[in-house]
Design a protein around this motif. Structure first.
Motif, PDB file in Angstrom:
ATOM      1  N   TYR A 144       0.825  -1.209   0.000  1.00 51.99           N
ATOM      2  CA  TYR A 144       0.000   0.000   0.000  1.00 51.99           C
ATOM      3  C   TYR A 144       0.862   1.264   0.000  1.00 51.99           C
ATOM      4  O   TYR A 144       0.500   2.285  -0.577  1.00 51.99           O
ATOM      5  CB  TYR A 144      -0.917  -0.035   1.224  1.00 51.99           C
ATOM      6  CG  TYR A 144      -1.508   1.285   1.641  1.00 51.99           C
ATOM      7  CD1 TYR A 144      -2.603   1.821   0.963  1.00 51.99           C
ATOM      8  CD2 TYR A 144      -0.985   1.995   2.728  1.00 51.99           C
ATOM      9  CE1 TYR A 144      -3.154   3.038   1.349  1.00 51.99           C
ATOM     10  CE2 TYR A 144      -1.535   3.198   3.122  1.00 51.99           C
ATOM     11  CZ  TYR A 144      -2.613   3.721   2.430  1.00 51.99           C
ATOM     12  OH  TYR A 144      -3.148   4.909   2.812  1.00 51.99           O
ATOM     13  N   ALA A 165      -2.355  -4.777  -2.113  1.00 53.46           N
ATOM     14  CA  ALA A 165      -3.010  -3.479  -1.927  1.00 53.46           C
ATOM     15  C   ALA A 165      -3.261  -2.797  -3.260  1.00 53.46           C
ATOM     16  O   ALA A 165      -2.354  -2.668  -4.091  1.00 53.46           O
ATOM     17  CB  ALA A 165      -2.163  -2.585  -1.034  1.00 53.46           C
ATOM     18  N   LYS A 190      -9.677   2.557   0.640  1.00 56.13           N
ATOM     19  CA  LYS A 190      -8.515   1.704   0.450  1.00 56.13           C
ATOM     20  C   LYS A 190      -9.042   0.377  -0.087  1.00 56.13           C
ATOM     21  O   LYS A 190     -10.096  -0.096   0.336  1.00 56.13           O
ATOM     22  CB  LYS A 190      -7.781   1.456   1.773  1.00 56.13           C
ATOM     23  CG  LYS A 190      -7.165   2.704   2.370  1.00 56.13           C
ATOM     24  CD  LYS A 190      -6.577   2.434   3.737  1.00 56.13           C
ATOM     25  CE  LYS A 190      -6.022   3.730   4.347  1.00 56.13           C
ATOM     26  NZ  LYS A 190      -6.324   3.842   5.762  1.00 56.13           N
ATOM     27  N   THR A 217      -1.748  -1.587   5.385  1.00 54.12           N
ATOM     28  CA  THR A 217      -2.284  -0.218   5.353  1.00 54.12           C
ATOM     29  C   THR A 217      -1.936   0.562   6.606  1.00 54.12           C
ATOM     30  O   THR A 217      -2.209   1.763   6.693  1.00 54.12           O
ATOM     31  CB  THR A 217      -3.810  -0.230   5.199  1.00 54.12           C
ATOM     32  OG1 THR A 217      -4.412  -0.752   6.385  1.00 54.12           O
ATOM     33  CG2 THR A 217      -4.231  -1.066   3.990  1.00 54.12           C
ATOM     34  N   PRO A 471       1.414   6.775   0.674  1.00 55.06           N
ATOM     35  CA  PRO A 471       0.629   5.793  -0.080  1.00 55.06           C
ATOM     36  C   PRO A 471       1.055   5.795  -1.542  1.00 55.06           C
ATOM     37  O   PRO A 471       1.209   6.850  -2.156  1.00 55.06           O
ATOM     38  CB  PRO A 471      -0.808   6.291   0.102  1.00 55.06           C
ATOM     39  CG  PRO A 471      -0.789   7.071   1.382  1.00 55.06           C
ATOM     40  CD  PRO A 471       0.556   7.735   1.399  1.00 55.06           C
TER      41      PRO A 471
END
Length: 665
Positions: A144, A165, A190, A217, A471
C-alpha cells in the motif's frame, strides 16, 4: 468454454478493445470476460455489506441491463449498468465501461436504498479464471505504501490467499500472460485484491474496497464506513494482457487519466540534485550545506538537467539553521536560498505535515505552529487510542489546527524562497479513525484528500513536490516525484532493496511525473557497488545524490566523471523508469531492466553478489529481433560489444552495466 453471439438471449456480448468482450448473463446477474474467443474470467459476481448484513449478486432474482453512451477521460465508449433488485434488499447497480480502443473493462459497484452504511464493497468476485498460460502461475503482492522497508513480492499461486493493496496481478513469468485487476480511484476507499489457486488455475480472485491490515495499510482498526442512500465503490480496472508488464503500464496510465492531477503537472526538466539525509542527516548546518553548493558549482558544473538546474535539498534538521523556529530568526535559511541562487542552483527543503514528533513530551499544552490549537487536540483518534508509527503520532488532516499549521509552515518556506519540498510520512494522514474533526469525513482516504489538497493549495504550484514515505497510488494527484521504496543509502543491499520496488512497481512512472531511487550515497563502498547504486538511480528516473560533499574524498572524482557524461544527461532527459525483463524474483530483485526510446534501447544488468557471476539473456526476451545484429556501448565505461542472438554479461564482483543498444546497419 465459448459463448457466441447466437447464445441464449440472457447473454449480452459487449465488445471492447481488440477482439475482447464483456459477457453479461442477465438472468443470473453475473459477468464474464473473454479475449479472442477464450474465456478468461467466468461467473463473476459482486458483494457488499450494509448495516451489518452481507449481500451478493446471487441473493437477487431480478436483473436488468441498461445501456448508454459515455465520454470520459478514457475516451468514448459504452456504459452498461446491470441492475439487481429485491423488495427487502438494497438495489445493486454494477457499472461497466467499455471502450473500443482500451484493452480493459472498468467496473464499479453502487448500492441504493435508505440509510445505508457500508465499509465493504466488492465489484469483482470471480467464480473461475483461466489465463491459458501454463501451470506455474505467480501472484504479485503490491504494498500500500513504501514504509517500514516493506517489499513487493512475486508469490507462487497456491491455495493460500495473497492479498495485495490496490492492484492484483496473476501471471505466468515465462509466457508473460497476465490478468490485472486494480482500483483506479483513491479519494474515498482503500482497496485490496485477494488471489488463490491451484496448478495453472485461479480459484479465488476478489477485488474489494474497505481493505484494512495493520501490516500493510498500517491501520489498527477496521476501514471507515460510508453512509447515505447511495454508496459507490472505486472504479476497478480488469484487463488480460499477453505481457503482464504492458498490463501494469496500461493500469498506471488509466489511473492517471481517471483520477487526474490536483497539482499542476511538472513541465520543466527531469530533476537532479542532492539531499542532506543520506550522510549529513541530523548534523546539517549552513556551512555544510554551503559546502555542497560549492562542490556542485566547482566539481559538478555539468551535472545539470536540460534546464541547466540542480536542486540542493535540506532534509530534516534544517531547523538547525533557525533560532526560535519558524516564528523566530530564519535569516540563515534565507541566506542559504540566496547562496544557491548565486550559483544557479535551486534550494529545497523538507517537512512532514501529518506528524507530531513530540507527542511523548510531558508538556500537554504544546501549541502547533500557525495558531492556538494544541497538538493533543489534533491527534488522530483510533480504536486503540491514537495512530503511532515511525516514532511519530498522526495528526487529523481535517482538524483546523492541522490546516493552519500547513498554511503557516508552507507559507514561511515559500517566503524563504525554497523551490522544492520533500514531504514525508504522508501515510499518517490516511489513517482510519473512530472520529475525524470534520463529521462529514469517515474514511482515512477522505481525510488524506483533505490534507493533501490543503498542502497543494498552500504550495500554489510554486515548488517541485517530492513525496517520500507515502501511499503509493493515492499520492500521485499531489506530487511530481515519489520515492519508489523506503530509505536507501550506498551498499549493494540498498541497491537490491530499491530495485525490488522498481522490479514490480516501475509502472508508477506513468502515475507520477517521476519516480525516484532515493539519495545515492557512495562513500566507503567498492567501485562496483557505487556503479550499481548510480545505475539504480538512472533507471528509476531522477538522480538525487546523498553524500557529504562539503568535504573532499578520493572516490568523488570517479562519481563526478560518471555524472557529467553527456550520455548520462541524455538518458535522464525522459525521466521514465526502466521495466524488468523478468518478474520471477520472489521478494528479491530482477537482474535486468530495459527501456525503449525512439532510436535505441537502454539495458541495465546487475550482480548483487559479492562474487563473480555471468548473466545470459536471449535477445527475443529483451524485445529485440533474435536474428538482428546490434551495437552496444556501456555508458559509464565506454566498452563496446556486438550483440547477436544472446546478450552476455560477466561480473567479477558486485556491480552493474548500463548499455545503450542500437540496431547495427
Amino acid at each position: 468454454m465459448f459463448i457466441s453471439t447466437k447464445a441464449v438471449a440472457q447473454h449480452k456480448v459487449l465488445p471492447f478493445g481488440n477482439n475482447e468482450a464483456l459477457v453479461i448473463n442477465i438472468a443470473k446477474g453475473t459477468y464474464s470476460i473473454r479475449c479472442k474467443n477464450n474465456l478468461i474470467i467466468n461467473g463473476t459476481t459482486a458483494a457488499f455489506s450494509s448495516n451489518g448484513k452481507n449481500y451478493q449478486t446471487n441473493y437477487y432474482a431480478k436483473h436488468s441491463l441498461v445501456t448508454s453512451a459515455v465520454t470520459d477521460k478514457l475516451g468514448k465508449g459504452k456504459h452498461y449498468t446491470l441492475i439487481s433488485e429485491a423488495a427487502d434488499k438494497p438495489t445493486m447497480l454494477q457499472h461497466f465501461y467499455c471502450y473500443p480502443n482500451r484493452d480493459f473493462v472498468v467496473t464499479a459497484l453502487e448500492i441504493q436504498g435508505e440509510s445505508l452504511s457500508s465499509n465493504y464493497m466488492a465489484p469483482v468476485m470471480v467464480g473461475e479464471a483461466d489465463l491459458r498460460a501454463g501451470t506455474k502461475l505467480s501472484t504479485l503482492f503490491v504494498p500500500y505504501d513504501n514504509d517500514t522497508f516493506i517489499r513487493y513480492s512475486s508469490i507462487k499461486l497456491s491455495d493460500k490467499d495473497n492479498t495485495s493493496a490496490e492492484v492484483g496481478v496473476v501471471y505466468d513469468s515465462v509466457s508473460r500472460k497476465g490478468l490485472i485487476i486494480g482500483s483506479l480511484e483513491h479519494d474515498v476507499w482503500k482497496s485490496g485484491v485477494t488471489t488463490a489457486g491451484t496448478t495453472g488455475k485461479i480459484t479465488k480472485l476478489q477485488a474489494w474496497a474497505g481493505y484494512s491490515d495493520v501490516k500493510v495499510t498500517r491501520d489498527s482498526m477496521s476501514h471507515g464506513y460510508l453512509s447515505g442512500n447511495s454508496i459507490v465503490s472505486p472504479k476497478m480496472f480488469i484487463g488480460y494482457f499477453n505481457d503482464w508488464r504492458d498490463g501494469l503500464e496500461a493500469y498506471g496510465k488509466a489511473g492517471s487519466l481517471v483520477e487526474g492531477r490536483y497539482i499542476k503537472p511538472w513541465t520543466k526538466a527531469t530533476p537532479v540534485g542532492w539531499n542532506s539525509w543520506g550522510v549529513i542527516a541530523e548534523h546539517l548546518t549552513y556551512d555544510k550545506a554551503a559546502g555542497v553548493v560549492d562542490f556542485f558549482d566547482k566539481q559538478l558544473p555539468k551535472f545539470r538537467n536540460e534546464d541547466g538546474k540542480a536542486y540542493i535539498d535540506l532534509d530534516s534538521y534544517w531547523d538547525n539553521m533557525t533560532r526560535g523556529g519558524l516564528n523566530g530568526d530564519v535569516s540563515e535559511l534565507k541566506d542559504f536560498v540566496a547562496y544557491c541562487h548565486s550559483k544557479n542552483l535551486e534550494p529545497g527543503v523538507y517537512w512532514a505535515p501529518f506528524t507530531d514528533w513530540g507527542y511523548k513530551s510531558t508538556d500537554k499544552n504544546r501549541k502547533a505552529e500557525g495558531g492556538d490549537y494544541k497538538f493533543a487536540d489534533m491527534w488522530t483518534k483510533t480504536a486503540k487510542g491514537y495512530h503511532n508509527l515511525d516514532g511519530a503520532r498522526a495528526l487529523d488532516p481535517t482538524h483546523p489546527g492541522t490546516k493552519q499549521r500547513i498554511a503557516f509552515v508552507i507559507g514561511k518556506l515559500k517566503e524563504c524562497g525554497f523551490k522544492m519540498i520533500k514531504i514525508d510520512f504522508l501515510g499518517h494522514g490516511a489513517a482510519e479513525s473512530t472520529k475525524f474533526y470534520d463529521p462529514k469525513i469517515t474514511t482515512g482516504m477522505q481525510a488524506y484528500r483533505i490534507g493533501m489538497e490543503a498542502i497543494t493549495d498552500a504550495l500554489d504550484n510554486q515548488m517541485l513536490v517530492y513525496a517520500a514515505i507515502s501511499p503509493s497510488l493515492a499520492t500521485a494527484k499531489y506530487a511530481h516525484m515519489r520515492r519508489i521504496a523506503c530509505d536507501s543509502w550506498k551498499s549493494i543491499k540498498d541497491t537490491h532493496y530499491t530495485l525490488n520496488a522498481v522490479t514490480y512497481g516501475w509502472w508508477q512512472t506513468y502515475l507520477y511525473d517521476y519516480i525516484d531511487a532515493d539519495h545515492l550515497v557512495f562513500e566507503k563502498e567498492t567501485l562496483g557497488a557505487n556503479k550499481a547504486r548510480l545505475v539504480s538511480g538512472l533507471i528509476s528516473g531522477p538522480v538525487i545524490l546523498g553524500d557529504d560533499y562539503s568535504k573532499s574524498a578520493d572516490w568523488q572524482a570517479q562519481v563526478a566523471k560518471w555524472l557529467q557524461l553527456p550520455e548520462v544527461k541524455t538518458l535522464i532527459k525522459s525521466g521514465k523508469a526502466f521495466k524488468p525483463v523478468d518478474g520471477n524474483a520472489g521478494d528479491g530483485t530482477a537482474q535486468a531492466f530495459i527501456r525503449k526510446d525512439a532510436t535505441c534501447w537502454y539495458l541495465a544488468v546487475f550482480n548483487y553478489q559479492k562474487k563473480a557471476a555471468d548473466l545470459q539473456l536471449d535477445l527475443k526476451r529483451l524485445g529485440l529481433n533474435p536474428t538482428g545484429n546490434y551495437h552496444a556501448v556501456e555508458i559509464l565505461d565506454g566498452k563496446q560489444a556486438i550483440l547477436s542472438k544472446q546478450f552476455n554479461a560477466s561480473f567479477t564482483a558486485e556491480g552493474a552495466y548500463l548499455f545503450k543498444i542500437t540496431a547495427k546497419k
